[in-house]
Design a protein around this motif. Structure first.
Motif, mmCIF file in Angstrom:
data_model
loop_
_atom_site.group_PDB
_atom_site.id
_atom_site.type_symbol
_atom_site.label_atom_id
_atom_site.label_comp_id
_atom_site.label_asym_id
_atom_site.label_seq_id
_atom_site.Cartn_x
_atom_site.Cartn_y
_atom_site.Cartn_z
ATOM 1 N N PHE A 159 -6.248 11.233 34.255
ATOM 2 C CA PHE A 159 -5.932 10.372 33.124
ATOM 3 C C PHE A 159 -7.004 9.045 33.367
ATOM 4 N N SER A 160 -7.753 8.914 32.242
ATOM 5 C CA SER A 160 -8.733 8.091 32.120
ATOM 6 C C SER A 160 -8.262 6.494 31.656
ATOM 7 N N GLY A 161 -8.288 5.672 32.058
ATOM 8 C CA GLY A 161 -7.677 4.239 31.902
ATOM 9 C C GLY A 161 -9.052 3.557 31.037
ATOM 10 N N GLN A 162 -10.283 4.268 30.690
ATOM 11 C CA GLN A 162 -11.009 3.616 30.192
ATOM 12 C C GLN A 162 -11.376 2.418 30.513
ATOM 13 N N SER A 163 -11.390 1.955 31.745
ATOM 14 C CA SER A 163 -11.332 0.489 32.084
ATOM 15 C C SER A 163 -11.755 0.540 33.620
ATOM 16 N N GLU A 164 -11.623 -0.619 34.367
ATOM 17 C CA GLU A 164 -12.018 -0.846 35.745
ATOM 18 C C GLU A 164 -10.890 0.012 36.505
ATOM 19 N N SER A 165 -10.784 -0.429 37.822
ATOM 20 C CA SER A 165 -10.015 0.501 38.784
ATOM 21 C C SER A 165 -8.700 0.219 38.487
ATOM 22 N N VAL A 166 -8.108 1.327 39.236
ATOM 23 C CA VAL A 166 -6.437 1.257 39.008
ATOM 24 C C VAL A 166 -5.992 0.660 40.211
ATOM 25 N N ARG A 167 -5.062 -0.216 39.909
ATOM 26 C CA ARG A 167 -4.498 -1.012 41.138
ATOM 27 C C ARG A 167 -3.206 -0.530 41.660
ATOM 28 N N ASP A 168 -2.295 -0.088 40.491
ATOM 29 C CA ASP A 168 -0.975 0.399 40.827
ATOM 30 C C ASP A 168 -0.459 1.547 39.880
ATOM 31 N N VAL A 169 0.215 2.852 40.213
ATOM 32 C CA VAL A 169 0.937 3.511 39.357
ATOM 33 C C VAL A 169 2.366 3.537 39.763
ATOM 34 N N GLN A 170 3.018 3.835 38.688
ATOM 35 C CA GLN A 170 4.747 3.593 39.143
ATOM 36 C C GLN A 170 5.339 4.525 37.977
ATOM 37 N N PHE A 171 6.233 5.633 38.487
ATOM 38 C CA PHE A 171 6.974 6.498 37.680
ATOM 39 C C PHE A 171 8.021 5.693 37.164
ATOM 40 N N SER A 172 8.384 5.743 35.999
ATOM 41 C CA SER A 172 9.721 5.139 35.342
ATOM 42 C C SER A 172 10.827 5.826 35.972
#
Length: 789
Positions: A159-172
């Motif tokens: 998955f590409s956020g088309q942005s800067e660095s990813v700081r957190d990911v959380q499943f619902s």
């Protein structure tokens, strides 16, 4: 520590017991995670990776996962997570971009299971799916998120956020396919793991990086986020657009946020820097924490509730190399130290006062606040069942102003109609004086008029104006001189005028009166009594048709006045000269008496026969008519302070802006900043945004003029590849296409760009406005019905 209380919690047949305790670690911790049965906790960091058993009295080290002679970067952990379905499965995020899984059930000493090396930079976060045992999600500094199936060697989707660095990911927790991701540019994205090509939703949550997020364990759509802007926000994701439900203001950047089990409105936070404490907030009371843990001596890096159904135990790791278990009962409660007294003025003059109920005497005449307007902070009635309702309860008293007495319409009208720049100073003063006069503020109008006279009329005043002002009490801005009225002299005093009438008449047509000679009538004028300025008293020709005044003493004449010596025959006589009649005998005797001083004799000789006749005085001006520019600075400064002390900060700021450098140097910078901030706050409370922006722009205070540039960041992404664009041009560096093309003229938009939020097509502002005047369909041909508002 021995005095701390113990708590026992029954959870499905098993019991959690413990107290507030801590243990020392070998190195600082970066993250912690608790196993499913709440009996063990794993601590990970750059130089530590251990599992501890949580016993009733202490932490006991069970396993050290850093094995091998040569430490590997794969063991330098930025994050760790323990699977909640498999007690033997762990995952770590390494600082070298590797995602590692660990199987505690392996019989060998090395428990490492799988390595995923697809990320190019540091992995900031890893997260297991709450119900799928083999699904693992990671977010990295490279801006990508990857989903791994632990039964395969490679990732199954990227998955590409088309942005800067990813700081957190959380499943619902409630939605099987949904996960949330946070980014350094302040955005939050919602993804469906079945659609890696684009996100389902994206919105800007914070002003700056979003460091953490957490789904509510009970409410399906609630998502809490924390960022560098020192705020924790709760979003409702069930609506069409993300809706901000609550906002908690902290004192430092928020590094971790975790919802408290079994407490719907409680969440725990820790800071990334400065603040070492852990706070538990009730989101309905966003300014005072419900509880605070103060055991750590350095920044807290990881927090976790011990059990998903137990709100009593909180675990934390810190850079001070300690692992702590906090008992909620032992936490300090800042609300106990909060000040229950408060005072606040409303926009319309209402005064609200809050105090302890014990301090407020019961008054029989008190009635409930039934006004149509309510104080801004008085939004709801607290629920008595809440745990903090009785700790700092206050009685609120509201004092209303009389009907019509607190109207602030004059403030709004004045702010909207005042002219502060763009015209000459004289026109600005005249315009503002007219506005104030129309609103019935005569004192303010007169002040503007005086400012115009002071700063716009410093030149010479024509002699005609001087002659015109004699005897009429005209206020032409000239200074008052020495004068007196003969009516106030002792009755019976007379004198015999001994003047050389021929000499006086010889100068009648040659002596010029300029602005250095001031003529003032003395009709009961008391302001000049006692003045030390010498005056040359002149007698008028009573028998003539008009009074003519001439200076007697040539020593006090204006230095530029020419002295003419002409033959007497050059001036025809106006009338026949007759001898002056003698005065009364008693005055002559008094004047010749040896007991009368010379000054008394001179005064007697100047007294006219008719006591009803008022003498006029002629004196030189106190100062030159061309005054220095800063002569009235002290007076204007005192005037501004007067208005500010009276509460009319609008007048003080308006004069500051209009006069600019003429008065700025006489008022200290701190006072100016205080006036500006007070006026800007009032304007914003009345929603006068344009006027507020103009005041900031025209401000003479450097600290205020930079407010328009504070916290203003513009992120420009390419409309084709969605990547951030550099500021060097209008062509994307990645896809080499023009970023913003006008849908009407098909040229690059280099100025104002307007776009439809429905279809994202747009172009030049004028072109789009002209297009939508004749058609409501999108000019790009996508078929969307666009609307310009």
């Amino acid at each position: 520590m021995e005095k701390m209380s113990r708590v026992t919690t029954a959870l499905g047949g098993s019991a959690l017991t413990g107290r507030t305790m801590h243990c020392h670690l070998d190195a600082p911790a970066n993250a912690i995670s608790v196993c499913r049965d709440a009996a063990q906790v794993v601590v990970a960091g750059r130089s530590i990776f251990k599992i501890y058993a949580i016993e009733e009295e202490q932490f006991v080290e069970k396993l050290n996962l850093r094995v091998g002679r040569k430490p590997s970067l794969n063991l330098s952990c930025a994050d760790v997570v323990w699977h909640q379905m498999d007690e033997n499965l762990l995952a770590t995020a390494a600082t070298n971009g590797v995602v590692v899984t660990w199987n505690l059930g392996r019989p060998s000493r090395n428990k490492q299971d799988q390595l995923f090396t697809e990320h190019k930079r540091t992995v900031n976060k890893v997260c297991f799916h709450p119900t799928e045992a083999h699904v693992l999600l990671s977010g990295s500094q490279d801006g990508f998120m990857k989903c791994f199936d632990l039964r395969r060697k490679d990732s199954v989707s990227t998955f590409s956020g088309q942005s800067e660095s990813v700081r957190d990911v959380q499943f619902s927790i409630r939605d099987y396919f949904t996960f949330a991701s946070t980014f350094e540019n302040g955005n939050v994205q919602l993804w469906d793991i079945r659609r890696p090509d684009r996100c389902e939703r994206m919105f800007t949550a914070h002003n700056g990086p979003v460091f953490c997020c957490d789904w509510h364990p009970e409410d399906r759509g609630w998502l809490a986020t924390g960022g560098r802007d020192k705020m924790v926000k709760v979003w409702d994701m069930t609506t069409h657009r993300a809706k901000e439900m609550h906002c908690v203001q902290t004192i430092a950047s928020v590094a971790r946020v975790k919802w408290r089990p079994e407490c719907r409105h409680h969440l725990a936070t820790c800071s990334m820097m400065v603040d070492h404490n852990i706070y538990v907030w009730d989101v309905r009371r966003p300014f005072v924490p419900a509880a605070m843990f103060e055991e750590h001596r350095d920044v807290t890096t990881g927090i976790a509730w011990r059990h998903p159904h137990d709100p009593s135990f909180l675990l934390s790791g810190s850079k001070d190399s300690t692992l702590c278990q906090h008992l909620f009962r032992d936490a300090s409660q800042p609300v106990e130290r909060a000040n229950p007294e408060g005072l606040c003025y409303g926009l319309f003059g209402d005064l609200a006062f809050a105090a302890k109920e014990s301090l407020v005497a019961a008054e029989s005449g008190r009635k409930p606040y039934a006004g149509g307007r309510h104080p801004m902070f008085f939004k709801r009635k607290l629920d008595p069942a809440e745990p903090f309702s009785g700790l700092a309860s206050s009685a609120l008293s509201v004092f209303e102003t009389e009907p019509g007495g607190g109207s602030m319409s004059w403030f709004v009208d004045t702010a909207e109609r005042y002219a502060l720049a763009g015209r000459p100073l004289a026109e600005l003063c005249d315009h503002n004086a007219k506005v104030a006069r129309e609103l019935g503020r005569n004192q303010v109008a007169q002040t503007w008029t005086m400012l115009r006279i002071i700063y716009c009329s410093p030149g010479l005043v024509p002699s005609a104006n001087l002659n015109h002002s004699v005897g009429k009490g005209s206020s032409c801005g000239l200074p008052l001189m020495n004068s007196f009225n003969l009516k106030d002299m002792a009755p019976g005093l007379g004198s015999e005028t001994r003047l050389d009438r021929s000499k006086v008449d010889s100068r009648s047509d040659t002596v010029l009166l300029d602005s250095s000679v001031t003529l003032i009538t003395n009709e009961d004028n008391e302001e000049t009594e006692g003045s030390d300025v010498p005056a040359d008293y002149l007698l008028g020709d009573v028998e003539g048709e008009e009074d003519e005044l001439y200076p007697l003493d040539p020593e006090h004449a204006h230095p530029e006045e020419p002295e003419y010596v002409l033959p007497q025959e050059a001036f025809p006589l106006r009338h026949e000269i007759v001898d002056t009649p003698s005065g009364p005998e008693h005055l002559q005797d008094k004047a010749d008496s040896p007991h009368v001083s010379g000054s008394e004799a001179d005064a007697a000789s100047l007294a006219p026969v008719d006591s009803a006749f008022s003498l006029l005085s002629v004196s030189h001006a106190l100062y030159d008519s061309r005054l220095p520019s800063d002569f009235f600075s002290a007076l204007v400064r005192d005037m501004l302070r007067f208005y500010a002390e009276q509460g009319d900060v609008q007048m003080a700021v308006s004069v500051l802006i209009v006069l600019g450098d003429r008065v700025r140097k006489d008022i200290d910078e701190q006072t100016q900043e205080h006036w500006y901030t007070s006026y800007i706050d009032l304007l914003q409370r009345f929603c006068l945004w344009n006027v507020s922006n103009e005041v900031v722009k025209l401000s003479t205070s450097r600290a205020v003029s930079c407010l328009n540039q504070a916290s203003t960041t513009l992120h420009v992404n390419c409309s084709h590849c969605k990547r951030p664009m550099s500021s060097r041009g209008w062509v994307c560096d990645r896809c080499h296409r023009c970023a913003s093309m006008c849908a009407v003229c098909h040229h690059v938009v280099k100025g104002l760009f307007v776009w439809c939020q429905g279809c994202s097509h747009g172009g030049h502002l004028q072109h789009i406005m002209k297009w939508l005047e004749g058609s409501s369909h999108c000019p790009a041909g996508c078929g969307h019905l666009c609307e310009y508002s």
